[in-house]
Scaffold this active site. Structure first.
Site, PDB file in Angstrom:
ATOM      1  N   ASP A 176       0.939  -1.057  -0.111  1.00 39.04           N
ATOM      2  CA  ASP A 176       0.160   0.045  -0.223  1.00 39.04           C
ATOM      3  C   ASP A 176       0.901   1.226  -0.144  1.00 39.04           C
ATOM      4  OD1 ASP A 176      -2.255   1.472  -0.107  1.00 39.04           O
ATOM      5  OD2 ASP A 176      -2.718   1.342   2.137  1.00 39.04           O
ATOM      6  N   GLY A 177       0.270   2.203  -0.790  1.00 38.35           N
ATOM      7  CA  GLY A 177       1.179   3.602  -0.612  1.00 38.35           C
ATOM      8  C   GLY A 177       1.499   4.303  -1.849  1.00 38.35           C
ATOM      9  N   ASN A 178       1.200   3.101  -2.955  1.00 38.79           N
ATOM     10  CA  ASN A 178       1.789   3.986  -4.343  1.00 38.79           C
ATOM     11  C   ASN A 178       1.233   5.293  -4.680  1.00 38.79           C
ATOM     12  OD1 ASN A 178       3.148   1.271  -4.533  1.00 38.79           O
ATOM     13  ND2 ASN A 178       1.671   0.598  -6.103  1.00 38.79           N
TER      14      ASN A 178
ATOM     15  N   HIS B 204       2.640   3.438  -8.849  1.00 44.03           N
ATOM     16  CA  HIS B 204       2.579   2.284  -9.447  1.00 44.03           C
ATOM     17  C   HIS B 204       3.564   1.473 -10.183  1.00 44.03           C
ATOM     18  CE1 HIS B 204      -1.463   2.177  -7.713  1.00 44.03           C
ATOM     19  NE2 HIS B 204      -1.991   2.948  -8.501  1.00 44.03           N
TER      20      HIS B 204
ATOM     21  N   SER C 130     -10.545  -7.300  -5.337  1.00 42.66           N
ATOM     22  CA  SER C 130     -11.834  -7.235  -6.061  1.00 42.66           C
ATOM     23  C   SER C 130     -12.277  -5.647  -6.119  1.00 42.66           C
ATOM     24  CB  SER C 130     -12.818  -7.964  -5.289  1.00 42.66           C
ATOM     25  OG  SER C 130     -12.127  -9.364  -4.996  1.00 42.66           O
TER      26      SER C 130
ATOM     27  N   LEU D 135      11.362 -20.428  -4.707  1.00 44.31           N
ATOM     28  CA  LEU D 135      10.319 -19.344  -4.092  1.00 44.31           C
ATOM     29  C   LEU D 135       8.871 -19.674  -4.748  1.00 44.31           C
ATOM     30  CD1 LEU D 135       9.588 -16.811  -2.130  1.00 44.31           C
ATOM     31  CD2 LEU D 135      10.392 -15.664  -4.300  1.00 44.31           C
TER      32      LEU D 135
ATOM     33  N   SER E 182      -7.870  -5.487   4.898  1.00 48.74           N
ATOM     34  CA  SER E 182      -8.635  -4.922   3.616  1.00 48.74           C
ATOM     35  C   SER E 182      -9.036  -6.231   2.828  1.00 48.74           C
ATOM     36  CB  SER E 182      -7.640  -4.266   2.953  1.00 48.74           C
ATOM     37  OG  SER E 182      -7.442  -2.707   3.732  1.00 48.74           O
TER      38      SER E 182
HETATM   39  C1  FPP Z   1      -2.181   0.170  -3.289  1.00 47.66           C
HETATM   40  O1  FPP Z   1      -1.554   1.303  -3.293  1.00 47.66           O
HETATM   41  C2  FPP Z   1      -1.529  -0.607  -4.686  1.00 47.66           C
HETATM   42  C3  FPP Z   1      -2.165  -1.100  -5.405  1.00 47.66           C
HETATM   43  C4  FPP Z   1      -3.602  -0.942  -5.545  1.00 47.66           C
HETATM   44  C5  FPP Z   1      -1.603  -1.732  -6.640  1.00 47.66           C
HETATM   45  C6  FPP Z   1      -0.317  -2.384  -6.462  1.00 47.66           C
HETATM   46  C7  FPP Z   1       0.568  -2.682  -7.674  1.00 47.66           C
HETATM   47  C8  FPP Z   1       1.862  -2.691  -7.789  1.00 47.66           C
HETATM   48  C9  FPP Z   1       2.669  -2.778  -6.640  1.00 47.66           C
HETATM   49  C10 FPP Z   1       2.495  -2.480  -8.853  1.00 47.66           C
HETATM   50  C11 FPP Z   1       2.892  -3.855  -9.599  1.00 47.66           C
HETATM   51  C12 FPP Z   1       2.538  -5.003  -9.164  1.00 47.66           C
HETATM   52  C13 FPP Z   1       2.970  -6.239  -9.719  1.00 47.66           C
HETATM   53  C14 FPP Z   1       2.806  -7.522  -8.994  1.00 47.66           C
HETATM   54  C15 FPP Z   1       3.930  -6.208 -10.914  1.00 47.66           C
HETATM   55  P1  FPP Z   1      -2.672   2.617  -3.530  1.00 47.66           P
HETATM   56  O2  FPP Z   1      -2.607   3.204  -4.808  1.00 47.66           O
HETATM   57  O3  FPP Z   1      -3.932   2.284  -2.723  1.00 47.66           O
HETATM   58  O4  FPP Z   1      -1.916   3.647  -2.546  1.00 47.66           O
HETATM   59  P2  FPP Z   1      -2.559   4.949  -1.628  1.00 47.66           P
HETATM   60  O5  FPP Z   1      -3.191   4.238  -0.414  1.00 47.66           O
HETATM   61  O6  FPP Z   1      -1.417   5.696  -1.383  1.00 47.66           O
HETATM   62  O7  FPP Z   1      -3.521   5.482  -2.535  1.00 47.66           O
END
Ligand code: FPP
Length: 260
Positions: A27-29, A44, A73, A138, A203
């Site tokens: 989380d946190g992208n 992302h 989902s 793995l 979550s």
């Molecule tokens: C949650 O952060 C992250 C996601 C919904 C997407 C996760 C995807 C990746 C880490 C990228 C690629 C993955 C693979 C397996 C190649 P958020 O967008 O909810 O962050 P926020 O809470 O700061 O808005």
């Protein structure tokens, strides 16, 4: 390498316990990108680099299974352009990374409602699973279009089908049988759950499988993930006593102090 026993802290002087299976909410992208005044898709992309950091760490430490929550989902409800950017990112990551993961002995699998993805992604997922299916170093599982409630419902549906077909007596259904129909049934349940991004919740991730998992949270945003953060999670895990509902004395094999 000996099989680690992740059930209780290591005795003094012994190697620290290593989890066999780590499950992660990445989380946190979005916040990482917003803090840099960049579109969320940039976060992302940075998150995809952190996925490699996490895989490298697991390979180095001899962790046998890693399950990553890549798309829930509920994430289908995000703005169309963000969902589109994520689909493109998943497609590119599969095209770019699978050969290298295969070379390093990683088995790649996907859990979730695969039929919600487009045909190109579905085809790449199947190809990645086929290419890597015999690897044992793995076990990497990507949860995509996955929800813990969906998982339990699909397990219940599969049992209900067997009952309706006369193959199963409803009275024979117990926790072990339901557990054998949820995703990841062929792996030990996660020993350690890690969530980045500061929120302290599950979550709708692996609701069934996390029953006795040790939970660890960090404020670090997913794209900031580094080996030091992961090592802190492992150190914390190694210091915990896992009791599975028993007493500390039972777990340690000490005589039980009884009350008067
Ligand atoms: C949650 O952060 C992250 C996601 C919904 C997407 C996760 C995807 C990746 C880490 C990228 C690629 C993955 C693979 C397996 C190649 P958020 O967008 O909810 O962050 P926020 O809470 O700061 O808005």
């Amino acid at each position: 390498m000996p099989t680690p026993d992740p059930s209780s802290p290591a005795p003094a002087g012994a190697e620290p316990r290593i989890p066999c299976h780590v499950a992660v909410i990445m989380d946190g992208n979005g916040r990482w990108a917003e803090r840099r005044r960049r579109p969320r898709a940039v976060g992302h992309r940075a998150g995809a680099r952190a996925v490699n950091t996490c895989i490298d760490f697991c390979l180095e430490r001899g962790i046998g299974a890693l399950t990553l929550f890549a798309f829930s989902s509920e994430n289908w409800g995000r703005p169309e352009d963000e969902v589109g950017a994520l689909m493109k990112l998943f497609l590119n990551a599969l095209d770019r990374e699978v050969e290298e993961l295969h070379r390093r002995g990683v088995r790649v699998r996907f859990i979730g409602q695969r039929d919600r993805f487009g045909p190109a992604l579905v085809q790449r997922m199947a190809a990645a699973e086929t290419t890597t299916r015999d690897n044992t170093r793995l076990n990497l599982t990507i949860a995509a279009s996955y929800g813990g409630q969906w998982d339990i419902a699909q397990a219940a549906r599969s049992l209900a089908r067997d009952v309706a077909a006369g193959r199963l007596d409803p009275d024979a259904i117990d926790e072990a049988m339901l557990g054998s129909r949820v995703c990841l049934a062929d792996l030990p349940p996660p020993d350690l759950f890690i969530r980045t991004g500061g929120e302290q919740r599950i979550s709708n991730f692996l609701l069934w499988q996390l029953a006795y998992t040790e939970l660890w949270f960090t404020d670090a945003l997913w794209p900031e993930l580094d080996a030091a953060t992961l090592q802190r999670a492992l150190d914390d895990f190694a210091s915990r006593e896992r009791r599975y509902g028993l007493t500390g004395a039972q777990v340690a094999g000490r005589p039980q102090e009884t009350s008067e």
